[in-house]
Write a protein that holds these residues in place. Sequence first.
Motif, PDB file in Angstrom:
ATOM      1  N   SER A  24      -8.947 -10.050  -4.707  1.00 15.66           N
ATOM      2  CA  SER A  24      -7.487  -9.990  -3.607  1.00 15.66           C
ATOM      3  C   SER A  24      -6.973 -10.911  -2.762  1.00 15.66           C
ATOM      4  N   SER A  42      -7.002 -14.109   1.136  1.00 16.82           N
ATOM      5  CA  SER A  42      -7.761 -14.296  -0.256  1.00 16.82           C
ATOM      6  C   SER A  42      -8.961 -14.094  -0.017  1.00 16.82           C
ATOM      7  N   ARG A 100      -4.184 -10.446  -0.097  1.00 24.18           N
ATOM      8  CA  ARG A 100      -3.592  -9.308   0.530  1.00 24.18           C
ATOM      9  C   ARG A 100      -2.489 -10.191   1.621  1.00 24.18           C
ATOM     10  N   TYR A 159       1.200  -6.381   1.503  1.00 25.23           N
ATOM     11  CA  TYR A 159       1.030  -6.617   0.003  1.00 25.23           C
ATOM     12  C   TYR A 159      -0.477  -7.057   0.007  1.00 25.23           C
ATOM     13  N   ALA A 160      -0.848  -6.398  -1.006  1.00 29.30           N
ATOM     14  CA  ALA A 160      -1.736  -6.699  -1.912  1.00 29.30           C
ATOM     15  C   ALA A 160      -1.853  -6.995  -3.362  1.00 29.30           C
ATOM     16  N   GLN A 161      -2.581  -7.488  -4.206  1.00 30.18           N
ATOM     17  CA  GLN A 161      -2.263  -7.499  -5.394  1.00 30.18           C
ATOM     18  C   GLN A 161      -3.797  -8.781  -6.050  1.00 30.18           C
ATOM     19  N   VAL A 190      -1.816  -2.543   5.847  1.00 33.07           N
ATOM     20  CA  VAL A 190      -1.637  -4.277   4.934  1.00 33.07           C
ATOM     21  C   VAL A 190      -0.024  -4.391   4.397  1.00 33.07           C
ATOM     22  N   THR A 223       1.036  -1.186  -0.100  1.00 35.55           N
ATOM     23  CA  THR A 223      -0.037  -0.146  -0.262  1.00 35.55           C
ATOM     24  C   THR A 223       0.520   1.206   0.421  1.00 35.55           C
TER      25      THR A 223
END
Length: 541
Positions: free
Chosen positions: A80, A76, A82, A91-93, A89, A15
């Motif tokens: 998303s 999950s 994360r 990590y996020a993808q 947060v 983020t």
Amino acid sequence: MLALALLFAPAPGLTDTPLSGPPVPVAFDPALLGSVIGTALNFLRPRTLEAYSVRQFTLWGLNGLTAIDPALTPESTETSLRLVTPNGVLYAQRPPAETDLAGWTQAAVGMAGAAWLNSQPLRAAGQQALVQSFFDELFNHLDPYSRYIAPAPAATDRNARNGVQASAGLTVVREGRGIAIASVNANGPAWSAGISPGMRLLSVDGQPVRGMDEAAVTTLLNGDPGSSVSLTLGASPRSARRRHAPEQAAERTIVLTRAAVPPETVFAFSSGDIVVLRVTGFSADTAQEMSLFLDQAMQPDALGEDPASGAGPVKGLVFDLRGNRGGVLQQAVTSVALVLDHGVAVVTRGRIPQATHIWSVQGGDLTGGLPIVVMVDGRTASAAEIMAAALADHRRAVVIGSTTLGKGLVQTIAQLPDGGELFVTWSRVLAPLGWPLQGLGVMPEVCTSLGRAALDQAMQDLSSGVLDLREAVRQSRLARPPLPVARILEIRSACPAAIGTDIDLDTARALIDDPVRYHAALVPEDLGGAPGPGSVHVSAD
């Protein structure tokens, strides 16, 4: 590029306001981590007993981050992926497609990199702990036998399986101030040179060994693979006395070529006119060792060094598989081929063709039909259970002892880029009559774990042609997977698992000595036949 970027910058997908943390230490190697995870996922995908997606494997493994640092929580959803902590947060993808191997590998490395940046417990544990935790969590969702072995213990296991020490293939023992040959490994150069236990070792490469301890002599015997070692040997004192030969005349020098000797797994001794082969495991050369001992046992003077000693021919054979935890399946099948003329030894069933076989043997019984007893106990497992089940189902041997462990799953091994290994269960084992070994184990025909009174009664009944465990044996042989746990426990209760004792060998001898008892104890003939066509044939040659 992803792997290199992680060495110098926060992981992609963080983020705008990530938690602060120190730079990624050099000890974190995202390229290696990605290679290990990607290789493992690719290997697992077609081989596990049940089908799972790459996504599911990865999500299970990522829970290993939480196992090391409870503040890290992978999350999950359909939209998303994360990594979160109580403070934000990390990590996020967007999640990759369900079957996108490269995408999920990169996601796992990215999340691990973000965790490494921001988790002191993870950095303190190290990358190897991260890898171990990833696989521990993944395999927690599979069977009890699939596992990851870290590089150092994996190397030790490989050495134990394959044999890497260059040696003469013998062990020594002190006798007074002298040195004697204690044992000779059937896989090593000393065996083929005719060296036997009891011979006196006088010198190694011209250096006298009298007065030296065993460790020092062993150091002299070991060396580089392919190098030569010269041994000066004398006959055992007993042999010299019997032949009335001068001690000096019995000396001889033998030059051996050192070799990497696999661990010895078969040990033979005689008990009267019975030969006992204790098999401690099934490694790369177990069947060859067994073949050598069986060939030796079938010689006319097998039970006596001197034909004039009055020793009679071998009357029966005992395989002692107590405490044998298994090993290489093919070695168990080939061992069966040494004493069974033909027939199905075992069936394996998995999701891919390579895991599904009917293993048949053909080659000839080296013993010429001698009575055979197999001793098992509650520690007998895996390949050892396969051998016991095959010989019992074909009425080639009587199995005595207690119900075995019940490990009827087969693992295949993959070596990973970090030097570690994956053991992945990929098939289930069925005995020749179609019953499952997993959970159920091998029900012996003669039970020694119910106490002396029950055993005495069972042996007395066998003299009248009655098999006390007939119904228990029948129920176990007619069982078909899947079996409820309650049903498994009910069948096994007829002969509870226990550790073997001296009473087992006494029982084996009593059966071999009495043909009526022996034939009454064989698996009843009315339990059916073995699988038919489609066999993979294994020869004893």
